[in-house]
Write a protein that holds these residues in place. Structure first.
Motif, PDB file in Angstrom:
ATOM      1  N   PHE A 130      97.722  35.576 103.523  1.00 43.05           N
ATOM      2  CA  PHE A 130      97.198  34.512 104.387  1.00 43.05           C
ATOM      3  C   PHE A 130      98.085  33.260 104.300  1.00 43.05           C
ATOM      4  O   PHE A 130      98.693  32.853 105.268  1.00 43.05           O
ATOM      5  N   ILE A 205      99.872  30.270  85.168  1.00 39.41           N
ATOM      6  CA  ILE A 205      98.652  31.076  85.174  1.00 39.41           C
ATOM      7  C   ILE A 205      98.871  32.534  84.816  1.00 39.41           C
ATOM      8  O   ILE A 205      97.994  33.358  85.029  1.00 39.41           O
ATOM      9  N   ALA A 355      92.379  28.385  94.322  1.00 36.41           N
ATOM     10  CA  ALA A 355      92.526  29.713  94.920  1.00 36.41           C
ATOM     11  C   ALA A 355      91.328  29.999  95.829  1.00 36.41           C
ATOM     12  O   ALA A 355      90.225  29.544  95.565  1.00 36.41           O
ATOM     13  N   ALA A 358      90.711  25.235  98.720  1.00 33.67           N
ATOM     14  CA  ALA A 358      90.605  24.087  97.813  1.00 33.67           C
ATOM     15  C   ALA A 358      89.195  23.497  97.832  1.00 33.67           C
ATOM     16  O   ALA A 358      88.518  23.477  98.858  1.00 33.67           O
ATOM     17  N   GLU A 360      88.174  20.526  97.746  1.00 35.00           N
ATOM     18  CA  GLU A 360      87.944  19.371  98.625  1.00 35.00           C
ATOM     19  C   GLU A 360      87.526  19.824 100.018  1.00 35.00           C
ATOM     20  O   GLU A 360      86.785  19.126 100.711  1.00 35.00           O
ATOM     21  N   ASN A 364      84.158  18.879 102.052  1.00 40.17           N
ATOM     22  CA  ASN A 364      84.069  18.476 103.461  1.00 40.17           C
ATOM     23  C   ASN A 364      83.009  19.294 104.189  1.00 40.17           C
ATOM     24  O   ASN A 364      82.249  18.756 105.003  1.00 40.17           O
TER      25      ASN A 364
ATOM     26  N   MET B 258      95.094  18.066  93.575  1.00 42.19           N
ATOM     27  CA  MET B 258      95.846  17.522  94.709  1.00 42.19           C
ATOM     28  C   MET B 258      97.142  18.286  94.967  1.00 42.19           C
ATOM     29  O   MET B 258      97.568  18.427  96.100  1.00 42.19           O
TER      30      MET B 258
HETATM   31  C1  LIG Z   1      96.069  31.566  91.625  1.00 41.32           C
HETATM   32  C2  LIG Z   1      96.130  31.525  93.108  1.00 41.32           C
HETATM   33  C3  LIG Z   1      96.047  32.694  93.811  1.00 41.32           C
HETATM   34  C4  LIG Z   1      96.129  32.679  95.201  1.00 41.32           C
HETATM   35  N1  LIG Z   1      96.113  33.878  95.859  1.00 41.32           N
HETATM   36  C5  LIG Z   1      96.298  33.899  97.194  1.00 41.32           C
HETATM   37  C6  LIG Z   1      96.413  35.139  97.893  1.00 41.32           C
HETATM   38  O1  LIG Z   1      96.327  36.212  97.286  1.00 41.32           O
HETATM   39  N2  LIG Z   1      96.643  35.120  99.207  1.00 41.32           N
HETATM   40  C7  LIG Z   1      96.741  33.951  99.912  1.00 41.32           C
HETATM   41  O2  LIG Z   1      96.918  33.995 101.117  1.00 41.32           O
HETATM   42  N3  LIG Z   1      96.649  32.743  99.292  1.00 41.32           N
HETATM   43  C8  LIG Z   1      96.432  32.699  97.942  1.00 41.32           C
HETATM   44  N4  LIG Z   1      96.366  31.483  97.283  1.00 41.32           N
HETATM   45  C9  LIG Z   1      96.549  30.257  98.042  1.00 41.32           C
HETATM   46  C10 LIG Z   1      95.291  29.428  98.224  1.00 41.32           C
HETATM   47  O3  LIG Z   1      94.478  29.977  99.209  1.00 41.32           O
HETATM   48  C11 LIG Z   1      95.744  27.994  98.567  1.00 41.32           C
HETATM   49  O4  LIG Z   1      96.312  27.468  97.397  1.00 41.32           O
HETATM   50  C12 LIG Z   1      94.648  27.094  99.041  1.00 41.32           C
HETATM   51  O5  LIG Z   1      94.188  27.483 100.284  1.00 41.32           O
HETATM   52  C13 LIG Z   1      95.106  25.636  99.114  1.00 41.32           C
HETATM   53  O6  LIG Z   1      96.299  25.510  99.825  1.00 41.32           O
HETATM   54  P1  LIG Z   1      97.548  24.714  99.204  1.00 41.32           P
HETATM   55  O7  LIG Z   1      97.751  25.171  97.827  1.00 41.32           O
HETATM   56  O8  LIG Z   1      98.657  24.826 100.151  1.00 41.32           O
HETATM   57  O9  LIG Z   1      97.057  23.209  99.105  1.00 41.32           O
HETATM   58  P2  LIG Z   1      97.107  22.109 100.265  1.00 41.32           P
HETATM   59  O10 LIG Z   1      96.448  22.635 101.466  1.00 41.32           O
HETATM   60  O11 LIG Z   1      98.460  21.556 100.351  1.00 41.32           O
HETATM   61  O12 LIG Z   1      96.146  21.014  99.634  1.00 41.32           O
HETATM   62  C14 LIG Z   1      96.578  20.077  98.658  1.00 41.32           C
HETATM   63  C15 LIG Z   1      95.441  19.127  98.381  1.00 41.32           C
HETATM   64  O13 LIG Z   1      95.072  18.457  99.574  1.00 41.32           O
HETATM   65  C16 LIG Z   1      93.692  18.604  99.809  1.00 41.32           C
HETATM   66  N5  LIG Z   1      93.398  18.613 101.233  1.00 41.32           N
HETATM   67  C17 LIG Z   1      93.938  19.396 102.180  1.00 41.32           C
HETATM   68  N6  LIG Z   1      93.362  19.140 103.360  1.00 41.32           N
HETATM   69  C18 LIG Z   1      92.438  18.188 103.143  1.00 41.32           C
HETATM   70  C19 LIG Z   1      91.498  17.518 103.967  1.00 41.32           C
HETATM   71  N7  LIG Z   1      91.398  17.802 105.263  1.00 41.32           N
HETATM   72  N8  LIG Z   1      90.693  16.599 103.398  1.00 41.32           N
HETATM   73  C20 LIG Z   1      90.773  16.314 102.078  1.00 41.32           C
HETATM   74  N9  LIG Z   1      91.645  16.923 101.248  1.00 41.32           N
HETATM   75  C21 LIG Z   1      92.455  17.846 101.785  1.00 41.32           C
HETATM   76  C22 LIG Z   1      93.341  19.902  99.151  1.00 41.32           C
HETATM   77  O14 LIG Z   1      91.977  19.970  98.858  1.00 41.32           O
HETATM   78  C23 LIG Z   1      94.182  19.840  97.900  1.00 41.32           C
HETATM   79  O15 LIG Z   1      93.543  19.028  96.948  1.00 41.32           O
HETATM   80  C24 LIG Z   1      96.268  31.464  95.897  1.00 41.32           C
HETATM   81  C25 LIG Z   1      96.318  30.278  95.173  1.00 41.32           C
HETATM   82  C26 LIG Z   1      96.271  30.284  93.802  1.00 41.32           C
HETATM   83  C27 LIG Z   1      96.350  28.990  93.051  1.00 41.32           C
END
Ligand SMILES: Cc1cc2nc3c(=O)[nH]c(=O)nc-3n(C[C@H](O)[C@H](O)[C@H](O)COP(=O)(O)OP(=O)(O)OC[C@H]3O[C@@H](n4cnc5c(N)ncnc54)[C@H](O)[C@@H]3O)c2cc1C
Lengths: 378, 305
Positions: A130, A205, A355, A358, A360, A364, B258
Motif C-alpha cells: 500500500f 524494529i 503501522a 498513524a 493522529e 482525526n 511525527m
Molecule cells: C513496522 C511498520 C510496518 C508497516 N507495514 C506496512 C505494510 O506491510 N504495508 C504498507 O503498505 N505499509 C506499511 N507500513 C506503513 C504505514 O502504513 C505508514 O507508516 C503509516 O500509514 C503512516 O505513514 P507515514 O509513515 O508515511 O507517515 P506520514 O503520513 O508521513 O505521517 C507523519 C506524521 O504526520 C501525521 N499526519 C499526517 N497527516 C496528518 C493530518 N492530516 N493531520 C494530523 N497529522 C497528520 C501522522 O500522524 C504522523 O504523525 C508499515 C509501517 C511500519 C512502521
C-alpha cells in the motif's frame, strides 16, 4: 451485561494455550524477535501448517474454505493468544484476518482456487503493498502506475515499509490505473514476477520487518486484478473494516507488564515510582481490552462498526505506550540483551501508533465521526 | 541574577561549538545503532576540554554547556561524567568514566577507565582491568557494556556520595537537554519538508502544538541543568534530572509519532538521539528516584534516598 467467558470460550482458550505449549520450541522467545526474519518466516510456515491441521488457523472462515463458521469471539480469542505468545503466525495473521476474507468476497473463482486453500493450509506468506514514499497517511495519493497493454497491465513504481516482503509469496498491491480515488486498482502479484526487486530497510524494529519494493516494467495479466478496474479503494475499505479492531496488542503488553513487575518484585525493586506507573499501564491495558471487546461484541450482534473502532485502536496505542515506557525505565536490560521477548515487544510497541495507519489520523476520525466536530479545512 | 555568559565562558563555549560543528553530520552509510565519536573525543582531549569545569574562569556552567552541545551531535562521546562528575572525585580517576547501576549494563562501560559503582545507596569508584569489561549489543545508541566480574571498589563516604549524586543528576540533565534539542531539530526539519495531503506536515496544528510543547519542555530542561551546574544544590539537580526524564519520555514518543515509519529506520538519524534518551530514562532510579530526591531536598520529606 456479562464480563465473563462462557464455558465454550474458556475451553477454546485452553485448547489454544495447550497447542502453543506443545508447539512453541524452547527457544521461541529468541525467535520471536524480528518478525520477518528468515528464521521466523520459516518457523511460521511450519507452525501455521500445524495450526491448520488442528483446526486453529481459520476457524472463523466458512466451511467451504476450511473453517467452521466460528463466531468473532473465537477469532478474537485466537488472535489474543497468538499475539500474547509473540505472534508465531508471523505475517500469516494477515491472511487469516483480512486477505482471505477479502478474496472470498471480491475474488474471481480462479483467484479463490489459486490462493485461498494455500492460506487455509498455512503454507503461504503475503505482503501488503500500500504505502509509498510520498503516500503514507495520504494513501489515496499513491503513484505506482498500472498501464493497460492489450490483455495485461504494465506496472511501474515503488512501495515502501512493506512488511514480510523479503519472504512473501504474493503481494496484495495497490496501483493506479487512472487519476483520482476511483483510479486505484488491486493486483494479486506473485513476488517472483520479473521486474520486482525487494530491499530490506535496516531498522530499530528488528530484522526483516520493513522493505522497499520496486516495480520495473512488471507484467501482470488482467486476471491478476482483484475486483474491477478502479474498484481498489472500495475493496480496501471493506478489507480494512474486517480488521477494524486491529491486533490485540494489549494482550502482549499486559503480559510483558506482568513479567516486568514480577522481576522487579523478585529483585526488591518494585518501589513507589514503579508501582504508580505499573498501575497506570495496567489500567490502560484493561481499558484497551474492553474497548476492543466492545467492537467484537458489536460484530457478534451484527451491529456495523462505527468510529468506536478508532477509539479502540487509540486506547491500544496508549496502553502500548505506557507499558513500553515502563519497561524502558525499569527494565532497560530488555533492550540490551536481557530478555528477547521484552525486546520483541518493545519493537512492536513503538510502532503501535504508526503501522497500519498513524494514531493522529485515528484521532482525526474520532474528532469528526465520534465527537462530530467540524472538519479541519483542507 | 544575570543569564549572560562571561567573555571567558563565551570564548570557551564557542571553541567547543566550532569543534563539535565538524561532527554535526552523520556518515550517510552508517546503519548501526551506536555511532561513536572517537575522533571528536580525541580532539576534545587534545584541547583539554574535559577539564574545563576545574578552571575557575569557566567552571561547571561552561562544562554543562559543553556537554549539552556535544550531545546534539550524531556522534556520541563520553563527556558528561568526564566534564561534570570527574572534577568532584578525590584522587586520580582517569577518563572515560561510566556508571554501573546495580550491576546493569551501562553507557560506555566497555571502554571505561573509571567505573562509578552505584549499589543500593552507596557510590564507589573502580579502575577496572579491561578483561573485567565486555560490550553488549543493544538498541540504545550508546556503546553499552557490562561489568563481568567483581572489581576492587573504593567506596565514598555518605557526604562524598551526596555530592556525587548532585553531579550525576546534573550531568544526566545536561546530556538529555542536548539530545532533546537535537531530536526536536531533526523533527522540525522533517515536518517542514515532508508533505501529505498536499501540504507540509508542519502545517497541521495537531503536530505543531505538540512539537512546540516539546520545545518548551526541552528549553526547561536546559535551564534547570544550567542552574544545577551553577548552584550545585541537590534540590536543583534533582529537579533538573526529573524534568529531563519526564520530558524525554514524552518527547521521544511525540517525535517518533511525527516521523512515523521514517523514524524506525537506521537510515534516518532520529534514533541516535531518541535511543540515547531512552538509555537515560532508567538511570539514577528513573523518575521515581528523582521524585524521591525532590521530596527530600525540596519538600523536606525523607523517602528511600
Ligand atoms: C513496522 C511498520 C510496518 C508497516 N507495514 C506496512 C505494510 O506491510 N504495508 C504498507 O503498505 N505499509 C506499511 N507500513 C506503513 C504505514 O502504513 C505508514 O507508516 C503509516 O500509514 C503512516 O505513514 P507515514 O509513515 O508515511 O507517515 P506520514 O503520513 O508521513 O505521517 C507523519 C506524521 O504526520 C501525521 N499526519 C499526517 N497527516 C496528518 C493530518 N492530516 N493531520 C494530523 N497529522 C497528520 C501522522 O500522524 C504522523 O504523525 C508499515 C509501517 C511500519 C512502521
Amino acid at each position: 451485561m456479562d464480563f465473563d467467558w462462557d464455558t465454550e470460550q474458556q475451553g477454546f482458550r485452553s485448547t489454544v494455550r495447550a497447542f502453543l505449549a506443545a508447539h512453541l520450541p524452547a527457544d521461541w522467545e529468541e525467535l520471536a524477535h524480528g518478525p520477518g526474519s528468515e528464521a521466523q518466516s520459516a518457523f511460521s510456515k511450519k507452525f501455521c501448517a500445524e495450526l491448520a491441521k488442528a483446526g486453529l488457523l481459520v476457524p472463523h472462515w466458512p466451511q467451504r474454505w476450511g473453517g467452521r463458521d466460528a463466531d468473532p469471539w473465537t477469532a478474537f480469542i485466537l488472535a489474543e493468544e497468538m499475539w500474547a505468545a509473540g505472534e508465531p503466525r508471523g505475517g500469516q495473521y494477515m491472511n487469516v484476518n483480512w486477505i482471505g476474507p477479502t478474496l472470498m468476497r471480491f475474488g474471481s473463482e480462479e483467484q479463490q482456487q489459486r490462493y485461498i486453500p494455500a492460506m487455509a493450509h498455512g503454507e503461504t506468506i503475503w505482503c501488503q503493498g500500500f504505502s509509498e514514499p510520498e503516500a503514507g497517511s495520504d494513501l489515496a495519493s499513491l503513484r505506482t502506475r498500472a498501464e493497460k497493454h492489450g490483455d495485461s497491465y504494465r506496472i511501474n513504481g515503488q512501495k515502501i515499509w512493506t512488511s514480510y516482503a523479503g519472504h512473501a509469496d504474493t503481494c496484495f498491491l495497490l496501483a493506479r490505473t487512472s487519476p483520482g480515488r476511483n483510479g486505484i486498482s488491486i493486483f494479486l502479484l506473485p513476488m517472483t514476477t520479473p521486474g520486482i526487486t525487494v530491499r530490506q530497510i535496516p531498522s530499530v524494529i528488528g530484522e526483516g520487518d520493513i522493505h522497499e519494493v520496486f516495480f520495473d516494467e512488471v507484467e501482470a495479466p488482467a486476471s491478476a486484478m482483484l475486483g474491477g478496474e478502479g474498484q481498489g479503494w472500495e475493496v480496501v475499505r471493506t478489507a480494512l473494516s474486517l480488521e477494524r479492531v486491529g491486533i490485540p496488542r494489549f494482550a502482549l503488553a499486559a503480559r510483558m507488564l506482568s513479567r516486568s513487575v514480577a522481576r522487579l518484585q523478585g529483585d526488591g525493586r518494585f518501589g513507589h515510582g514503579a508501582i504508580e506507573q505499573a498501575a497506570r499501564a495496567r489500567a490502560a491495558c484493561e481499558a484497551a481490552r474492553l474497548y476492543s471487546y466492545n467492537i467484537v461484541d458489536q460484530r457478534c450482534h451484527g451491529i456495523p462498526t462505527g468510529p468506536e473502532a478508532s477509539a479502540a485502536r487509540f486506547a491500544t496505542v496508549m496502553a502500548e505506550r505506557l507499558v513500553g515506557e515502563f519497561v524502558v525505565e525499569h527494565m532497560p536490560d530488555a533492550l540490551a540483551g536481557g530478555d528477547p521477548l521484552l525486546l520483541a515487544h518493545h519493537q512492536r510497541a513503538i510502532v503501535a501508533g504508526i503501522a497500519s495507519g498513524a494514531a493522529e489520523i485515528q484521532l482525526n476520525l474520532i474528532a469528526t465521526d465520534l465527537l462530530r466536530l467540524p472538519r479541519e479545512p483542507r | 541574577m544575570d543569564f549572560t555568559l562571561t567573555s571567558d565562558q563565551e570564548a570557551a563555549f564557542s571553541a567547543i561549538d566550532k569543534l563539535a560543528a565538524q561532527f554535526d553530520s552523520r556518515p550517510t552509510d552508517f546503519h548501526g545503532f551506536a555511532l561513536e565519536g572517537q575522533e571528536l573525543d580525541r580532539q576534545l582531549e587534545d584541547g583539554q576540554y574535559f577539564d574545563i569545569a576545574a578552571i575557575p574562569e569557566y567552571g561547571p556552567v561552561t562544562a554543562a554547556l559543553a556537554v549539552e552541545r556535544l550531545a546534539r551531535s550524531p556522534y556520541t562521546v563520553e563527556s558528561a561524567l568526564s566534564m561534570l562528575v570527574r572534577p568532584q572525585l578525590a584522587g586520580e580517576w582517569p577518563r572515560p568514566l561510566a556508571l554501573v547501576e546495580n550491576g546493569r549494563p551501562g553507557r560506555f562501560v566497555a571502554s571505561a577507565k573509571t567505573l562509578l559503582i552505584l549499589e543500593g545507596g552507596r557510590i564507589g569508584a573502580a579502575k577496572p582491568p579491561a578483561e573485567a569489561l565486555e560490550s553488549v549489543e543493544s538498541l540504545f545508541a550508546y556503546p553499552m557494556g557490562r561489568l563481568k566480574q567483581a572489581v576492587e571498589v573504593t567506596w565514598f563516604s555518605e557526604s562524598e556520595a551526596a555530592i556525587l549524586r548532585i553531579w550525576l543528576r546534573t550531568a544526566l540533565a545536561a546530556e538529555a537537554s542536548g539530545l532533546l534539542h537535537a531530536a526536536i531539530a531533526s523533527t522540525v526539519e522533517h515536518l517542514s519538508v515532508r508533505k501529505q495531503f498536499g501540504r507540509p506536515l508542519g502545517t497541521f496544528q495537531a503536530l505543531r502544538h505538540r512539537l512546540a510543547e516539546c520545545a518548551v519542555l526541552a528549553g526547561g530542561v536546559r535551564w534547570l541543568a544550567l542552574k544545577a551546574a551553577a548552584t550545585a544544590d541537590p534540590g536543583d539537580a534533582a529537579l533538573a534530572a526529573l524534568h529531563a526524564q519526564e520530558s524525554a519520555t514524552r518527547v521521544v514518543y511525540d517525535v517518533h509519532q511525527m516521523l512515523a515509519a521514517m523514524g524506525m529506520t537506521l537510515e534516518h538519524p532520529l534514533h541516535l538521539w531518541t535511543y540515547r534518551l531512552k538509555a537515560l530514562l532508567s538511570e539514577l532510579g528513573g523518575r521515581g528516584g528523582q521524585a524521591s530526591a525532590v521530596a527530600r531536598h525540596c519538600f523536606g520529606t525523607a523517602l528511600d534516598q
